[in-house]
Design an enzyme around this catalytic site. Structure first.
Site: not given
Ligand code: CA
Length: 608
Positions: A322, A351
């Site tokens: 993330d 990400e």
């Protein structure tokens, strides 16, 4: 669960150990250093010793907070065993058993995901509720389920995923990526999983660690890889490490809330002010998600071990990290390297939500733009292509702008990427409007078919979001929870079951059959999974590209307009080795003479 039993065991003793992380470890790891973090009331005043064969206690580090001791042990000579960590104060000694397990055979050879795969992204709370008994777990802070509340818990779980592995294998995807399944014991709004309160524990509303392991094993049996979501930038504010911080510098801005700007371009911006850089990287994602300081060496080791732990424990095939650019660059580079050293065939996708290929490319392993630094991150997310794809199939295509020209134009710039084949490509994910934003768009199946065909045949590692196959809709302007609706049929008593053909509308069924066909054709197809990409500029609104591998090729011809089109084939001679070819989609043989007639928005997938 073992930890609780262990807690009980020592309740009568004066020294109570509340947490030991990692909960266990393995002998024979490539990296022999192990950090053991101990958490308990006033344990820092104890003397620490270890009596074990081949386990050497190298360092005991106190924190500002006396409730912590951080041990560093050397396992170079250690065999699998359970040994005691002894905490001694005066005449009182407390033994903490610690297990070094035997590694599973070939665990270091775990195979990551690559362009031969298609990832299916699932939000576990919203996919299927296989076990209503775990919907509410007594003692957890958010202890209700409300399927009408978009930010509430809906009850989906690992059993729900396990029960539908056959559905996914049949659909033709080859990997599942789950939004975070680690514990999020937060008072509200944590159904998405991005506020971790225990890095080593599956959220009990999804199941146990053993349930996760079983689900992974079953997925592997069915040929599905598993990608686990991890978050190193921040944790949930109810994580014990934040509630009772080891020291203030475990979190950025001395553990006081300062919001991030979300403007992470400042990390690679050669003109960036120090203010912009610091606020982007050290600012907190939200007040409920304190920003971890990975420049603290104990934090760094803790996080790296948490990822190695899940790979070794469950045999997962990949990690989706993330908010990758929000964390410390050098730490993240070290993390990727350490995982790769331990598991050379593993893959991590970061990400990288940035708005241009220049910015995204900076984050990919071996990027020339980042040199001499190296992120060691093999796969980055192609957000710019997502933006283009969300416009390309709605617009008319001219030879110089709009529609499919966007895709051609964007791909002509791939020289910026160190490895275009290792880009994660997607139409949408859990944070964006769905490609099928509303019912009006759902009606346009030409749009859907062109997008799916392009996504599954161009370069990169495709990812599709659960429900795409049945045209599930979601508009971000209505709230993030609306992007994460329940899969119809995932809950007992749902008015219809879209896991079965009988539960789908005719339109949904047509979409489902189409994507299933392309996915199953793509599975194991080396021309797509490994082949080169060669394309042509847009000609009369038509986009033509070739994938080629080992003497075989696939040529995709796509009409980017709502009108019939005749195109001359002479310019494409170098990718049309025969005068006819079978179209994979229709099964028909297409004559490849001087001219080709395409219907409105027609797609041909020709195999040579
Ligand atoms: Ca449940």
């Amino acid at each position: 669960m073992a930890l609780f039993a262990f807690f009980g065991l020592h309740q009568s003793a004066a020294t109570v150990i509340k947490k030991v992380t990692p909960t266990f470890w393995w002998a024979g790891m490539d990296n022999p250093e192990l950090q053991i973090l101990l958490y308990g009331d006033n344990i820092a005043s104890h003397d620490v010793s270890i009596s074990a064969q081949g386990v050497e206690l190298r360092d005991v580090v106190k924190q500002d907070n006396p409730n912590y001791l951080i041990l560093y042990v050397d396992l170079s000579e250690a065999a699998p065993q359970t040994f005691n960590i002894t905490l001694k104060k005066g005449k009182k000694a407390t033994n903490i058993p610690y297990e070094l397990k035997q590694r599973r055979p070939d665990s270091s050879k775990v195979k990551g995901f690559d362009a031969s795969d298609v990832l299916y992204l699932i939000m576990p709370d919203r996919f299927a509720n296989g076990n209503p008994d775990n919907d509410i777990v007594p003692g957890m802070l958010e202890n209700k389920v409300d399927r009408n509340e978009q930010y509430g818990r809906h009850g989906g779980d690992l059993k729900g995923i396990e029960d539908h592995l056959d559905y996914l294998a049949d659909l033709g995807v080859t990997a599942i990526w789950l939004n975070p399944t680690q514990e999020n014991d937060m008072p509200e709004g944590s159904y998405h999983g991005y506020a971790i309160t225990d890095y080593f524990q599956i959220d009990r509303r999804y199941g146990s660690n053993e349930d996760f392991l079983r689900m992974v094993n079953k997925a592997h049996e069915k040929g599905l890889k598993v990608v686990m979501d991890m978050i190193f930038n921040h944790c949930g504010s109810h994580n014990f490490l934040f509630k009772d911080k080891p020291s203030k510098d475990w979190f950025n801005f001395k553990s006081e809330y300062v919001g991030t700007s979300y403007k992470t371009a400042s990390v690679q911006d050669v003109h960036a002010s120090e203010y912009e850089y610091k606020i982007a990287v050290d600012g907190w994602f939200t007040q409920a998600m304190p920003d971890l300081n990975q420049r603290n060496r104990h934090v760094a080791k803790f996080l790296i071990q948490s990822s190695i732990w899940w790979i070794e424990y469950a045999g997962i095939n990949g990690i989706r990290q993330d908010t990758h650019p929000y964390a410390d660059y050098d730490f993240m580079a070290r993390w990727c390297k350490e995982v790769n050293d331990e598991y050379p065939n593993f893959n991590i996708v970061g990400e990288t939500w940035l708005n241009s290929n220049v910015l995204v490319s900076f984050w990919q392993k071996d990027s020339k733009l980042a040199a001499p630094r190296n992120s060691n991150l093999k796969t980055v997310m192609d957000f710019p292509l997502m933006e283009h794809m969300n416009k390309a199939f709605d617009e008319e295509t001219s030879d110089w702008s709009g529609g499919l020209y966007r895709l051609y134009d964007y791909l002509t710039q791939d020289l910026v990427y160190a490895d275009p084949m290792n880009l994660l490509t997607f139409l949408d994910n859990h944070d964006t409007s769905r490609f099928t934003t509303n019912d009006e768009k759902a009606k346009n199946l030409n749009r859907f078919k062109q997008a799916i065909t392009f996504l599954l045949t161009t370069r990169g590692i495709p990812q599709i979001y659960y429900g795409t196959e049945i045209l599930m809709t979601g508009d971000k302007s209505e709230g993030d929870g609306m992007l994460r609706k329940d899969f119809p049929g995932g809950w007992a008593g749902d008015s219809r079951n879209c896991f079965e053909a009988s539960g789908r509308t005719a339109q949904e069924q047509e979409a489902f059959e189409f994507i299933k066909k392309v996915l199953n054709w793509r599975k194991g197809n080396e021309v797509i999974g490994k082949g080169t990409l060669k394309h042509f500029s847009i000609n009369q609104g038509v986009y033509v590209y070739e994938r080629k591998y080992n003497g075989k090729s696939v040529v995709v011809i796509m009409n980017g307009n709502d009108r019939k089109q005749d195109i001359p084939l002479k310019p494409y001679a170098e990718v049309l080795p025969k005068k006819q070819a079978k179209d994979m989609l229709s099964g028909k043989v297409v004559a490849l003479d001087n001219q080709l007639t395409l219907g409105e928005r027609e797609i041909l997938v020709l195999e040579f």
